[in-house]
Design an enzyme around this catalytic site. Sequence first.
Site, PDB file in Angstrom:
ATOM      1  N   SER A 128       0.848  -1.182   0.000  1.00  0.00           N
ATOM      2  CA  SER A 128       0.000   0.000   0.000  1.00  0.00           C
ATOM      3  C   SER A 128       0.884   1.232   0.000  1.00  0.00           C
ATOM      4  O   SER A 128       1.919   1.271  -0.670  1.00  0.00           O
ATOM      5  CB  SER A 128      -0.947  -0.018   1.200  1.00  0.00           C
ATOM      6  OG  SER A 128      -1.760   1.135   1.224  1.00  0.00           O
ATOM      7  N   SER A 129       0.527   2.239   0.773  1.00  0.00           N
ATOM      8  CA  SER A 129       1.246   3.509   0.737  1.00  0.00           C
ATOM      9  C   SER A 129       0.923   4.319   1.986  1.00  0.00           C
ATOM     10  O   SER A 129      -0.194   4.240   2.525  1.00  0.00           O
ATOM     11  CB  SER A 129       0.821   4.297  -0.515  1.00  0.00           C
ATOM     12  OG  SER A 129       1.237   5.644  -0.437  1.00  0.00           O
TER      13      SER A 129
ATOM     14  N   TYR B 180      -4.713   7.248  -6.723  1.00  0.00           N
ATOM     15  CA  TYR B 180      -3.721   6.279  -6.227  1.00  0.00           C
ATOM     16  C   TYR B 180      -4.034   5.854  -4.792  1.00  0.00           C
ATOM     17  O   TYR B 180      -4.132   4.657  -4.483  1.00  0.00           O
ATOM     18  CB  TYR B 180      -2.335   6.920  -6.313  1.00  0.00           C
ATOM     19  CG  TYR B 180      -1.205   6.105  -5.741  1.00  0.00           C
ATOM     20  CD1 TYR B 180      -0.553   5.149  -6.520  1.00  0.00           C
ATOM     21  CD2 TYR B 180      -0.763   6.299  -4.431  1.00  0.00           C
ATOM     22  CE1 TYR B 180       0.503   4.403  -6.001  1.00  0.00           C
ATOM     23  CE2 TYR B 180       0.284   5.564  -3.907  1.00  0.00           C
ATOM     24  CZ  TYR B 180       0.913   4.614  -4.696  1.00  0.00           C
ATOM     25  OH  TYR B 180       1.956   3.889  -4.170  1.00  0.00           O
TER      26      TYR B 180
ATOM     27  N   LYS C  67      -5.185   2.257  -3.020  1.00  0.00           N
ATOM     28  CA  LYS C  67      -4.400   1.641  -1.945  1.00  0.00           C
ATOM     29  C   LYS C  67      -5.257   1.449  -0.687  1.00  0.00           C
ATOM     30  O   LYS C  67      -5.086   0.475   0.055  1.00  0.00           O
ATOM     31  CB  LYS C  67      -3.175   2.495  -1.632  1.00  0.00           C
ATOM     32  CG  LYS C  67      -2.128   2.516  -2.745  1.00  0.00           C
ATOM     33  CD  LYS C  67      -1.623   1.122  -3.077  1.00  0.00           C
ATOM     34  CE  LYS C  67      -0.381   1.158  -3.964  1.00  0.00           C
ATOM     35  NZ  LYS C  67       0.112  -0.212  -4.293  1.00  0.00           N
TER      36      LYS C  67
END
Length: 252
Positions: free
Chosen positions: A143-144, A157, A161
């Site tokens: 993920s982020s 984005y 995620k």
Amino acid sequence: MGTKIALVTGGSRGLGKNMALRLAEKGSDVIITYNTNSKAALEVVKTIEALGIKAAALQLDVNNIDSLGDFITSVSEILNEKWDTNTFDFLINNAGIGATIPFLEATEVDFDRMMNIHFKSVYFLTQKTLPLINNDGRIINVSSGTTRFCVPGYSIYASMKGAIETFTRYLAKEVGVRGITVNVLAPGPIETDFNGAAIRNNPQMKGYLSSATALGRVGEAHDIGGIVAFLCSDDGYWINGQRIEASGGIYL
């Protein structure tokens, strides 16, 4: 117990490359995927093989959902040819792209591409590979940090995620009966070629992000790969269904 085999998507560069190398250093054989740069992928394979570990590279375009069936066939074939088996142990869903797209400029084409790459392909690749994953295996989704803090231009984005993080918990619940653990690793800002090497090419951005991080710097690829190797080790088994942020303590 025998040698474990890991499949790392997007393993030809950046974080995926480091994940593959660190898994190999810990004794796992590795299959990596690449999209277009076969030369870089073969270099990673060569580096791993120099450690006395088996490795292979397969082409995969995660934006092309229709190609997943053929990719699974390729995985089965390489497992049979190189390892004389039809199963593997660790699935690392790492492949992805970066793009800074302001909300008001986002198009359906942008949205669909990011959805395919960061969510839909992960969902269905995992579904299709589950019959090949051994019991007591591991699945790690990437993920982020941008699901916790907001970065302008990352609305698509980060939303995808965020979907991955929810999916991870559901998947952990559904495959736990097989002893398979599922976790999500969320890197903070990392200095790689991701998103056109945005951090590396912008000293002002790099300086700001470093100052916002408790450890005083942005991340590098080698900060991340070892976490994946740990989660795939015997010592990491009891961690399940968790979001693990690896950001050096940014925005605390």
